[in-house]
Design a protein around this motif. Structure first.
Motif, short mmCIF file in Angstrom:
data_model
loop_
_atom_site.label_atom_id
_atom_site.label_comp_id
_atom_site.label_asym_id
_atom_site.label_seq_id
_atom_site.Cartn_x
_atom_site.Cartn_y
_atom_site.Cartn_z
N PRO A 66 55.82 33.21 24.77
CA PRO A 66 54.92 34.37 24.84
C PRO A 66 55.59 35.62 25.40
CG PRO A 66 54.40 32.79 26.56
CD PRO A 66 55.38 32.12 25.66
N ASP A 67 56.70 35.44 26.10
CA ASP A 67 57.40 36.59 26.66
C ASP A 67 58.24 37.32 25.62
OD1 ASP A 67 58.98 34.26 26.55
OD2 ASP A 67 60.46 35.17 27.87
N GLN A 68 58.38 36.74 24.44
CA GLN A 68 59.18 37.34 23.37
C GLN A 68 58.26 38.03 22.37
OE1 GLN A 68 62.69 37.31 23.11
NE2 GLN A 68 62.49 36.56 25.22
N GLY A 69 58.54 39.28 22.07
CA GLY A 69 57.76 40.01 21.09
C GLY A 69 58.07 39.54 19.68
N PRO A 70 57.22 39.84 18.72
CA PRO A 70 57.45 39.40 17.34
C PRO A 70 58.75 39.95 16.75
CG PRO A 70 55.62 40.97 17.45
CD PRO A 70 55.94 40.57 18.85
N TYR A 71 59.09 41.20 17.09
CA TYR A 71 60.34 41.75 16.58
C TYR A 71 61.54 40.97 17.12
CZ TYR A 71 64.42 44.75 16.15
OH TYR A 71 65.69 45.22 15.89
N ASP A 72 61.51 40.69 18.42
CA ASP A 72 62.62 39.96 19.03
C ASP A 72 62.80 38.59 18.40
OD1 ASP A 72 63.11 42.08 20.82
OD2 ASP A 72 61.53 41.35 22.16
N LEU A 73 61.68 37.91 18.15
CA LEU A 73 61.76 36.59 17.54
C LEU A 73 62.33 36.67 16.12
CD1 LEU A 73 58.34 35.10 18.71
CD2 LEU A 73 60.63 34.46 19.53
N ALA A 74 61.82 37.62 15.34
CA ALA A 74 62.30 37.77 13.96
C ALA A 74 63.78 38.15 13.94
CB ALA A 74 61.48 38.82 13.22
N PHE A 75 64.15 39.05 14.82
CA PHE A 75 65.55 39.50 14.88
C PHE A 75 66.46 38.35 15.24
CE2 PHE A 75 69.23 41.57 16.79
CZ PHE A 75 69.52 42.55 15.85
N ARG A 76 66.01 37.50 16.18
CA ARG A 76 66.81 36.35 16.58
C ARG A 76 66.96 35.37 15.43
NH1 ARG A 76 64.26 32.84 21.21
NH2 ARG A 76 63.11 31.95 19.44
N GLY A 77 65.85 35.09 14.75
CA GLY A 77 65.92 34.15 13.64
C GLY A 77 66.81 34.64 12.51
N LEU A 78 66.69 35.91 12.19
CA LEU A 78 67.51 36.46 11.11
C LEU A 78 68.98 36.46 11.45
CD1 LEU A 78 65.19 39.45 10.15
CD2 LEU A 78 65.75 37.50 8.68
N GLY A 79 69.28 36.41 12.73
CA GLY A 79 70.69 36.36 13.14
C GLY A 79 71.39 35.10 12.70
N LYS A 80 70.64 34.10 12.28
CA LYS A 80 71.24 32.86 11.80
C LYS A 80 71.72 32.98 10.36
CE LYS A 80 70.19 31.05 15.71
NZ LYS A 80 71.26 30.78 16.72
N ILE A 81 71.34 34.04 9.68
CA ILE A 81 71.81 34.27 8.31
C ILE A 81 73.13 35.03 8.41
CG2 ILE A 81 71.24 35.21 6.04
CD1 ILE A 81 69.42 32.97 6.97
N GLY A 82 74.22 34.30 8.30
CA GLY A 82 75.53 34.88 8.58
C GLY A 82 75.95 36.01 7.68
N TRP A 83 75.46 36.05 6.44
CA TRP A 83 75.90 37.10 5.52
C TRP A 83 75.06 38.36 5.58
CZ3 TRP A 83 71.94 38.40 2.31
CH2 TRP A 83 70.97 37.41 2.03
N LEU A 84 73.97 38.34 6.39
CA LEU A 84 73.04 39.45 6.42
C LEU A 84 73.61 40.64 7.18
CD1 LEU A 84 70.20 40.41 5.65
CD2 LEU A 84 69.38 39.46 7.81
N HIS A 85 73.58 41.81 6.55
CA HIS A 85 74.08 43.04 7.16
C HIS A 85 73.23 43.39 8.38
CE1 HIS A 85 75.07 47.31 7.58
NE2 HIS A 85 76.15 47.05 6.87
N PRO A 86 73.85 43.84 9.49
CA PRO A 86 73.10 44.15 10.71
C PRO A 86 71.97 45.15 10.50
CG PRO A 86 75.45 44.10 11.17
CD PRO A 86 75.30 43.98 9.68
N GLN A 87 72.21 46.16 9.68
CA GLN A 87 71.16 47.15 9.44
C GLN A 87 69.97 46.53 8.72
OE1 GLN A 87 72.53 50.54 7.25
NE2 GLN A 87 70.60 51.64 7.39
N SER A 88 70.26 45.65 7.76
CA SER A 88 69.18 44.97 7.05
C SER A 88 68.45 44.02 7.98
CB SER A 88 69.75 44.21 5.85
OG SER A 88 70.37 45.08 4.94
#
Length: 209
Positions: A66-88
């Protein structure tokens, strides 16, 4: 990128979506498998898959963290996609978080065919922009070349062979002394033309007789 690579990346997105409802181990494994791949921006169909998977990831972890906002959670999860551009990654995370807060489905109402059509349109627009930029760059190169050829200094040489230090005429690369049309121009007995400057008034005094 080759079609096989695109298909592989889409499978990775699908694996990531499944992993988000199972465990973090799937993310770590996925990160290892794509770490060596070059980062790139996703296509529109891939963005839709990633956004939907990010919303699922938020839904799975929101109550646990609950201490993590939705953006933070999504950003963390997307970080597992190694080919994804940081801006995207940042843009998709923000979009997914907004969908989560508003209770909306990412890219709602858009079928796979709609997403593919949108991607084709984006590619066509990008190619048009690339052609326009190429043409514009060529025009700039021509302008630069023209400017270089009509430099501030005259490109002629003095009688001693040294570069002329006189400023060039407007739109020209020679000064009023070295511009051929402003010289006498009469052929001398040795076959050389007279280079005495007359300001465009014809022959010099020595050749008027």
């Amino acid at each position: 990128m080759a079609r096989d690579d695109r298909m592989g990346h889409r499978q990775e997105i699908a694996d990531w979506s499944v992993g988000s409802s199972d465990s973090e181990q799937g993310f770590r494994l996925l990160g290892l498998t794509v770490r060596g791949m070059a980062r790139r921006k996703p296509t529109i169909p891939e963005r839709a898959q990633l956004a939907r998977a990010a919303v699922e990831y938020i839904a799975h972890h929101a109550e646990r963290e609950p201490d993590q906002g939705p953006y933070d959670l999504a950003f963390r999860g997307l970080g597992k996609i190694g080919w994804l551009h940081p801006q995207s990654r940042d843009g998709i995370a923000a979009y997914a978080a907004g969908c989560w807060v508003e209770g909306e489905e990412p890219y709602a109402g858009m079928a796979p065919a709609d997403l593919e059509a949108a991607e084709l349109g984006r590619q066509a627009q990008s190619q048009h922009g690339h052609r326009f930029a190429t043409q514009h760059n060529k025009q700039l190169e021509v302008a630069i070349d023209t400017r270089d050829h009509t430099s501030v200094r005259c490109v002629g040489a003095t009688k001693s062979g040294r570069p002329c230090s006189i400023g060039a005429l407007p739109g020209r690369n020679m000064c009023h002394i070295h511009a051929p049309e402003l010289q006498c121009g009469v052929l001398k007995p040795n076959g050389q033309r007279c280079a005495i400057a007359t300001g465009g008034r014809g022959s010099c005094a020595a050749h008027r007789q």
